[in-house]
Design a protein around this motif. Structure first.
Motif, PDB file in Angstrom:
ATOM      1  N   LEU A 201      50.473  29.775  39.888  1.00 12.09           N
ATOM      2  CA  LEU A 201      51.170  29.700  38.437  1.00 12.09           C
ATOM      3  C   LEU A 201      51.860  31.113  38.184  1.00 12.09           C
ATOM      4  O   LEU A 201      52.653  31.376  37.523  1.00 12.09           O
ATOM      5  CB  LEU A 201      49.924  29.489  37.591  1.00 12.09           C
ATOM      6  CG  LEU A 201      49.290  28.022  37.647  1.00 12.09           C
ATOM      7  CD1 LEU A 201      48.155  27.956  36.494  1.00 12.09           C
ATOM      8  CD2 LEU A 201      50.304  27.180  37.502  1.00 12.09           C
TER       9      LEU A 201
ATOM     10  N   ALA B  96      46.335  27.704  41.435  1.00 17.84           N
ATOM     11  CA  ALA B  96      46.292  26.081  40.642  1.00 17.84           C
ATOM     12  C   ALA B  96      45.818  25.373  42.202  1.00 17.84           C
ATOM     13  O   ALA B  96      46.615  25.339  42.868  1.00 17.84           O
ATOM     14  CB  ALA B  96      46.901  25.560  39.769  1.00 17.84           C
TER      15      ALA B  96
ATOM     16  N   ASN C  34      41.698  20.450  37.707  1.00 15.06           N
ATOM     17  CA  ASN C  34      42.710  20.682  36.756  1.00 15.06           C
ATOM     18  C   ASN C  34      41.863  21.649  35.813  1.00 15.06           C
ATOM     19  O   ASN C  34      42.794  22.508  34.962  1.00 15.06           O
ATOM     20  CB  ASN C  34      43.118  19.430  36.068  1.00 15.06           C
ATOM     21  CG  ASN C  34      43.844  18.646  36.967  1.00 15.06           C
ATOM     22  OD1 ASN C  34      44.708  19.224  37.820  1.00 15.06           O
ATOM     23  ND2 ASN C  34      43.689  17.301  36.872  1.00 15.06           N
TER      24      ASN C  34
ATOM     25  N   LEU D  63      41.058  27.521  37.521  1.00 16.94           N
ATOM     26  CA  LEU D  63      41.917  28.436  38.368  1.00 16.94           C
ATOM     27  C   LEU D  63      41.270  29.516  39.226  1.00 16.94           C
ATOM     28  O   LEU D  63      40.383  29.636  38.798  1.00 16.94           O
ATOM     29  CB  LEU D  63      43.091  29.086  37.206  1.00 16.94           C
ATOM     30  CG  LEU D  63      43.736  28.315  36.251  1.00 16.94           C
ATOM     31  CD1 LEU D  63      44.743  28.844  35.575  1.00 16.94           C
ATOM     32  CD2 LEU D  63      44.601  27.199  37.273  1.00 16.94           C
TER      33      LEU D  63
ATOM     34  N   LYS E 126      41.343  28.134  32.294  1.00 12.23           N
ATOM     35  CA  LYS E 126      42.809  28.197  31.841  1.00 12.23           C
ATOM     36  C   LYS E 126      42.943  29.147  30.567  1.00 12.23           C
ATOM     37  O   LYS E 126      43.950  29.844  30.318  1.00 12.23           O
ATOM     38  CB  LYS E 126      43.215  26.808  31.793  1.00 12.23           C
ATOM     39  CG  LYS E 126      43.615  26.237  33.050  1.00 12.23           C
ATOM     40  CD  LYS E 126      44.191  24.886  32.902  1.00 12.23           C
ATOM     41  CE  LYS E 126      44.872  24.047  34.149  1.00 12.23           C
ATOM     42  NZ  LYS E 126      45.335  22.865  33.972  1.00 12.23           N
TER      43      LYS E 126
END
Length: 286
Positions: A167, A184, A189, A192, A213
């Motif tokens: 990312l 990621a 989801n 990280l 996140k």
């Protein structure tokens, strides 16, 4: 008029014989790679470069578009992560390592310790598992394999059957392999990975820790905050035989929070993950 200059280096070291070095590490320490002038000069060089690049004074064309404030916050957090990892590896009277192998595999003895209340870590009791193995490949080859995100699904359990992508990333020195990244994983989801990779002639490391996140977004904005970190990773040292570099000493450390499982089960899980991961790495690089 420019005058020639030179730097003199005098090294003094006190060694205690109360606890003998492990045979795997003795040649490395005696060679000067661990505590000699070569080690300290290399480390000073890397740290100076890290400061210059982390503050945005120097940048690399491959860097993500991150503000100077964001680079600084990510670099500070990554440094805390690395310091925490190094503390986890160290042995002490408070954090004593003990063997966890029920049936000891040849050349792969996993040791564990328990930790509670370490600053900057999630609350609760943590079990740490670690192991050092010898590899035939050079320490540069092992480092390049572990830092390459395309290889992570081959050895990392949470990345199995996933796509790993960056990312954000920026270099921490003229060697592009020295960098801080946020990764990621497609199957996860909600989480990280903050990762720092660093290498010089005396050793390398690949260290990472899960972050949320929301914390990543705050760091990108330059917000200084004490994010709780649980670092994992690898320390990669050149194996020394006399005056010849002969393979690699690879140390892996993994941690697990004792939560909703027994202490015994936590030790078993952490130990199994270390052994499983190291076997996959051996198959890939040896």
């Amino acid at each position: 008029m420019d005058l020639p200059s030179s730097l003199g280096w005098r090294m003094l070291m006190c060694a205690s014989k109360t606890e003998a070095l492990h045979p795997k590490l003795t040649p490395f320490v005696e060679s000067g790679y661990a505590f000699g002038a070569r080690r300290w000069i290399s480390n000073l060089q890397v740290q100076a470069e890290r400061f210059i690049y982390s503050t945005g004074i120097n940048t690399s064309p491959s860097d993500s578009p991150i503000s100077p404030e964001g680079r600084r916050s990510l670099a500070i957090t990554a440094k805390r992560m690395v310091i925490s990892f190094c503390s986890d590896v160290c042995n002490s009277t408070y954090h004593n390592w003990s063997s966890s192998n029920k049936t000891r595999e040849k050349n792969m003895e996993v040791k564990t310790n328990k930790r509670r209340g370490d600053p900057g870590k999630p609350p609760g009791l943590h079990r740490t598992a670690g192991c050092t193995i010898e590899l035939l490949s050079s320490h540069n080859r092992v480092f390049d394999y572990l830092r390459d995100i395309q290889n992570r699904p081959q050895w990392e359990r949470i990345s199995t059957n996933s796509i790993v992508h960056e990312l954000a990333t920026f270099s921490t020195g003229p060697d592009p392999r020295n960098c801080i990244s946020v990764l990621a994983i497609s199957r996860h989801n909600d989480i990280l990975l903050l990762q720092e990779c660093s290498t010089d002639e005396t050793g390398s490391f690949v260290i990472f820790a899960p972050i949320e996140k929301a914390d990543f977004q705050s760091l990108l904005c330059g917000v200084d905050q004490e994010i709780q970190l649980m670092p994992f990773g690898f320390y990669i040292l050149p194996n020394v035989s006399g005056s010849i570099l002969d393979g690699t000493l690879l140390t892996m450390v993994f941690q697990i929070t004792v939560k909703n499982v027994s202490k015994k089960k936590a030790v078993e899980v952490a130990t199994q993950i270390v052994k499983e991961t190291l076997h996959k790495i051996i198959e890939a690089v040896n």
